[in-house]
Write an enzyme that holds these catalytic residues in place. Structure first.
Site, PDB file in Angstrom:
ATOM      1  N   PRO A  86       0.815  -1.225   0.000  1.00  0.00           N
ATOM      2  CA  PRO A  86       0.000   0.000   0.000  1.00  0.00           C
ATOM      3  C   PRO A  86       0.843   1.268   0.000  1.00  0.00           C
ATOM      4  CG  PRO A  86      -0.584  -1.451   1.849  1.00  0.00           C
ATOM      5  CD  PRO A  86       0.568  -2.087   1.150  1.00  0.00           C
ATOM      6  N   GLU A 113       0.830  -9.027   8.381  1.00  0.00           N
ATOM      7  CA  GLU A 113       0.793  -7.607   8.787  1.00  0.00           C
ATOM      8  C   GLU A 113       1.814  -6.781   8.026  1.00  0.00           C
ATOM      9  OE1 GLU A 113      -1.804  -7.403  10.774  1.00  0.00           O
ATOM     10  OE2 GLU A 113      -1.722  -9.587  10.869  1.00  0.00           O
ATOM     11  N   ARG A 150      -3.522  -7.506 -21.256  1.00  0.00           N
ATOM     12  CA  ARG A 150      -4.391  -7.024 -22.338  1.00  0.00           C
ATOM     13  C   ARG A 150      -3.693  -6.030 -23.257  1.00  0.00           C
ATOM     14  NH1 ARG A 150      -6.627  -2.214 -21.441  1.00  0.00           N
ATOM     15  NH2 ARG A 150      -8.517  -2.520 -22.671  1.00  0.00           N
ATOM     16  N   ASP A 164      -9.014   3.360 -24.764  1.00  0.00           N
ATOM     17  CA  ASP A 164      -9.257   3.214 -23.322  1.00  0.00           C
ATOM     18  C   ASP A 164      -9.283   4.520 -22.548  1.00  0.00           C
ATOM     19  OD1 ASP A 164      -9.457   0.544 -23.312  1.00  0.00           O
ATOM     20  OD2 ASP A 164      -7.436   0.155 -22.586  1.00  0.00           O
TER      21      ASP A 164
HETATM   22  N1  ADE Z   1      -1.165  -5.058  -0.301  1.00  0.00           N
HETATM   23  C1  ADE Z   1      -2.128  -4.710   0.563  1.00  0.00           C
HETATM   24  N2  ADE Z   1      -2.823  -3.648   0.139  1.00  0.00           N
HETATM   25  C2  ADE Z   1      -2.280  -3.298  -1.076  1.00  0.00           C
HETATM   26  C3  ADE Z   1      -2.551  -2.276  -2.008  1.00  0.00           C
HETATM   27  N3  ADE Z   1      -3.513  -1.370  -1.830  1.00  0.00           N
HETATM   28  N4  ADE Z   1      -1.782  -2.230  -3.129  1.00  0.00           N
HETATM   29  C4  ADE Z   1      -0.792  -3.121  -3.322  1.00  0.00           C
HETATM   30  N5  ADE Z   1      -0.481  -4.105  -2.457  1.00  0.00           N
HETATM   31  C5  ADE Z   1      -1.208  -4.190  -1.333  1.00  0.00           C
END
Ligand code: ADE
Length: 221
Positions: A86, A113, A150, A164
């Site tokens: 994230p 985690e 794709r 696109d």
């Molecule tokens: N792992 C957990 N959440 C994620 C996200 N939003 N993007 C990429 N990998 C992740």
């Protein structure tokens, strides 16, 4: 293109890669995808791949050894290593385009985690698919594979991805219609029935601009 994915849950990918356009791309040898269960690389006698965090705190953290050994068993000088997290760079169509030009991707799915910070040193690129936290990198890996596959030559009609959303000057897609001409009182716009291709192109462009201004003004700035 070759794609290697490191995951503790290889079966999660079975259905997604065995349907529709990705399945066809694999069968046509446009892409080859291999899932590696990095648990098989652990040197721990109990097959552990995670441990408690130094400094305390909740949850388990992926240890570096199995992931390092697995990546090093696959990596070549051409490989591009991607870590899904994230806190990576926000994934965009432009990144999908750039990655579709690579010959070999190695995608690391984090889980639990978190992962030991030293695992980041393996990555050429860290990617986030959005500002939310998933339970692991498997779904983000599917998002990457789908959006990149794709774009590979010959996988889908070239014009479809030229049209696109997010690709054509960052405009959202224009409205599309198929038969019937009228459905429950809703009519297909007259211009689309006109056969005048220049007019249709102009209408589509204007609709794209209008929709983008309404829904995603940030893309216009
Ligand atoms: N792992 C957990 N959440 C994620 C996200 N939003 N993007 C990429 N990998 C992740």
């Amino acid at each position: 293109m070759k794609i290697d994915i490191l995951s503790l849950f290889p079966e999660m990918f079975d259905n997604v890669f065995n349907e529709s356009i990705i399945k066809r791309a694999i069968n046509d040898n446009k892409v080859s995808i291999k899932i590696h269960d990095f648990r098989e690389f652990t040197l721990d006698p109990h097959k552990k791949v995670d441990d408690t965090p130094y400094g305390g705190g909740a949850g388990m953290v992926l240890t570096p050894q199995p992931i390092f050994d697995c990546v090093e068993s696959i990596k070549t000088p051409e490989s591009k290593v991607i870590l899904l997290t994230p806190d990576g760079v926000p994934y965009k169509q432009k990144i999908a385009y750039d990655l579709s030009k690579e010959s070999h991707l190695i995608i690391i799915c984090g889980h639990y985690e978190g992962f030991d910070e030293r695992i980041r040193t393996l990555a050429d690129l860290e990617i986030s698919i959005g500002d939310y936290v998933l339970t692991g990198g498997e779904i983000p890996a599917m998002v990457l594979v789908d959006s990149i596959t794709r774009l590979l030559p010959g996988v889908i009609n070239e014009q479809s991805h030229l049209d696109d959303s997010f690709n054509d000057k960052f405009l959202l897609d224009y409205p599309t219609y198929t038969k019937p001409r009228e459905f429950r009182g809703m009519e297909v716009p007259e211009v689309l029935l006109s056969g005048d291709h220049a007019k249709i192109a102009e209408w589509r462009y204007n609709e794209s601009v209008k929709k983008t201004k309404e829904r995603r003004p940030d893309l216009m700035s």
